[in-house]
Write an enzyme that holds these catalytic residues in place. Structure first.
Site, mmCIF file in Angstrom:
data_model
loop_
_atom_site.group_PDB
_atom_site.id
_atom_site.type_symbol
_atom_site.label_atom_id
_atom_site.label_comp_id
_atom_site.label_asym_id
_atom_site.label_seq_id
_atom_site.Cartn_x
_atom_site.Cartn_y
_atom_site.Cartn_z
ATOM 1 N N MET A 30 -11.750 5.248 -3.002
ATOM 2 C CA MET A 30 -12.604 5.529 -1.847
ATOM 3 C C MET A 30 -13.181 6.926 -2.028
ATOM 4 O O MET A 30 -12.800 7.884 -1.352
ATOM 5 C CB MET A 30 -11.801 5.389 -0.557
ATOM 6 N N HIS A 35 -0.554 -1.025 -4.679
ATOM 7 C CA HIS A 35 -1.880 -0.582 -4.269
ATOM 8 C C HIS A 35 -1.864 0.927 -4.010
ATOM 9 O O HIS A 35 -1.084 1.419 -3.193
ATOM 10 C CB HIS A 35 -2.301 -1.315 -2.993
ATOM 11 N N ASP A 54 -7.865 -6.256 2.230
ATOM 12 C CA ASP A 54 -7.321 -4.939 2.556
ATOM 13 C C ASP A 54 -7.635 -4.631 4.019
ATOM 14 O O ASP A 54 -8.797 -4.467 4.382
ATOM 15 C CB ASP A 54 -7.940 -3.878 1.647
ATOM 16 N N GLY A 55 -6.583 -4.570 4.837
ATOM 17 C CA GLY A 55 -6.771 -4.163 6.225
ATOM 18 C C GLY A 55 -6.175 -5.126 7.221
ATOM 19 O O GLY A 55 -6.595 -6.282 7.307
ATOM 20 N N SER A 56 -5.165 -4.672 7.953
ATOM 21 C CA SER A 56 -4.576 -5.425 9.055
ATOM 22 C C SER A 56 -4.071 -6.806 8.634
ATOM 23 O O SER A 56 -4.293 -7.799 9.317
ATOM 24 C CB SER A 56 -5.592 -5.568 10.201
ATOM 25 N N HIS A 65 -7.547 1.918 -5.722
ATOM 26 C CA HIS A 65 -8.694 1.720 -4.839
ATOM 27 C C HIS A 65 -9.390 3.070 -4.665
ATOM 28 O O HIS A 65 -8.857 3.967 -4.002
ATOM 29 C CB HIS A 65 -8.186 1.165 -3.502
ATOM 30 N N ASP A 74 -4.258 4.035 -2.877
ATOM 31 C CA ASP A 74 -5.525 4.492 -2.311
ATOM 32 C C ASP A 74 -5.799 5.931 -2.740
ATOM 33 O O ASP A 74 -4.957 6.815 -2.552
ATOM 34 C CB ASP A 74 -5.475 4.436 -0.785
ATOM 35 N N MET A 93 -8.544 8.821 -2.011
ATOM 36 C CA MET A 93 -9.635 9.214 -1.120
ATOM 37 C C MET A 93 -10.001 10.675 -1.382
ATOM 38 O O MET A 93 -9.127 11.504 -1.605
ATOM 39 C CB MET A 93 -9.223 9.039 0.345
ATOM 40 N N MET A 131 -12.718 -5.625 2.540
ATOM 41 C CA MET A 131 -12.176 -4.746 3.572
ATOM 42 C C MET A 131 -12.332 -5.444 4.921
ATOM 43 O O MET A 131 -13.439 -5.785 5.336
ATOM 44 C CB MET A 131 -12.921 -3.414 3.591
ATOM 45 N N SER A 164 0.858 -0.661 7.132
ATOM 46 C CA SER A 164 1.703 -0.316 8.270
ATOM 47 C C SER A 164 1.847 -1.446 9.286
ATOM 48 O O SER A 164 2.840 -1.514 10.005
ATOM 49 C CB SER A 164 1.147 0.928 8.973
ATOM 50 N N SER A 218 0.849 -1.190 0.000
ATOM 51 C CA SER A 218 0.000 0.000 0.000
ATOM 52 C C SER A 218 0.883 1.238 0.000
ATOM 53 O O SER A 218 1.548 1.554 0.996
ATOM 54 C CB SER A 218 -0.911 -0.002 1.231
ATOM 55 N N GLY A 227 -10.489 4.007 5.138
ATOM 56 C CA GLY A 227 -10.112 5.394 5.349
ATOM 57 C C GLY A 227 -8.803 5.638 6.053
ATOM 58 O O GLY A 227 -8.139 6.633 5.792
ATOM 59 N N TYR A 228 -8.400 4.738 6.947
ATOM 60 C CA TYR A 228 -7.187 4.966 7.733
ATOM 61 C C TYR A 228 -6.420 3.664 7.935
ATOM 62 O O TYR A 228 -7.019 2.598 8.101
ATOM 63 C CB TYR A 228 -7.524 5.564 9.102
ATOM 64 N N ALA A 229 -5.093 3.777 7.960
ATOM 65 C CA ALA A 229 -4.242 2.622 8.223
ATOM 66 C C ALA A 229 -4.180 2.355 9.719
ATOM 67 O O ALA A 229 -4.440 3.235 10.541
ATOM 68 C CB ALA A 229 -2.837 2.879 7.673
ATOM 69 N N GLY A 230 -3.834 1.109 10.062
ATOM 70 C CA GLY A 230 -3.573 0.773 11.460
ATOM 71 C C GLY A 230 -4.777 0.392 12.297
ATOM 72 O O GLY A 230 -4.685 0.326 13.521
#
Length: 227
Positions: free
Chosen positions: A67, A32, A175-177, A65, A34, A36, A137, A198, A8, A142-145
């Protein structure tokens, strides 16, 4: 087990773009990006200008992606900038999904959709056969972490079963964690592409090469536990 890794780029060190792109050209499978708009999600990140700037410096497919509230305002500019995959959120194209997917394909690009955690698979059932990629998702967008939402494992498994049952062509992406705590359950559920941010790749305390090596080792160890 075959899998693909998609870093990402919103999480990368923007002061060392050239060096990091050169590394990814040798190791990653996709990139990837993003995009937004500050409306669909309360954040603003990368853009068509960013894609245009990196396109000459990478041979990898660029996966965008979207968003954004109105994907049709962005699709053509992303295609012209050099995107290979263009993936709006299913929730934003429901009124004109067939036209949006056709537009992406007519521009010579691959069409995907992203599904928010609370969005059921049935939302895309009428056009799932047209998709080149589906992004599940596993965090709110909207946000990493953010923390992983375990209920998404069943959604991934259902999509993997649908793909096998109907011989659909879409790639199944998460996508995500994506990190050491989630690799095994994600692959066990049927994930084919992991978007690395991240929590799994970009570490301030490690060089990119060190972080990649750790990620690869962790993934191989996770795969070895799957039966």
């Amino acid at each position: 087990m075959q899998y693909k890794i998609s870093p990402s780029l919103m999480c990368m060190d923007l002061m060392n773009i050239g060096e990091q792109l050169a590394f990814f050209n040798q190791h990653a499978d996709l990139l990837h990006v993003d995009v937004m708009d500050g409306h669909y999600v309360k954040n603003i990140t990368l853009s068509a200008f960013f894609i245009e700037q990196i396109r000459p410096h990478t041979t990898l497919p660029i996966d965008v992606h979207l968003m954004v509230e109105t994907p049709t305002d962005f699709i053509e500019q992303m295609a012209k900038a050099g995107a290979d995959y263009i993936c709006p959120h299913a929730e934003t194209i429901n009124a004109n999904a067939f036209r949006v997917i056709n537009q992406i394909h007519q521009l010579g690009k691959k069409a995907g959709v992203a599904l928010n955690p609370a969005t059921p698979i049935e939302f895309i059932s009428t056009y799932i056969h047209l998709l080149d990629k589906i992004t599940v998702m596993t965090v709110d967008p909207g946000y990493a972490g953010q923390p992983f939402i375990p209920e998404m494992l069943n959604k991934i498994k259902q999509l993997a079963e649908l793909k096998k049952q109907h011989n659909y062509k879409f790639l199944l992406e998460v996508d995500g964690s994506c990190n050491i705590n989630t690799y095994a359950p994600l692959f066990n559920a049927g994930a084919e592409i992991l978007i690395m941010g991240s929590s799994g790749l970009f570490k301030k305390e490690l060089t990119l090469e060190q972080a990649w090596q750790k990620m690869t080792t962790d993934i191989q160890q996770a795969i070895s536990t799957i039966r």
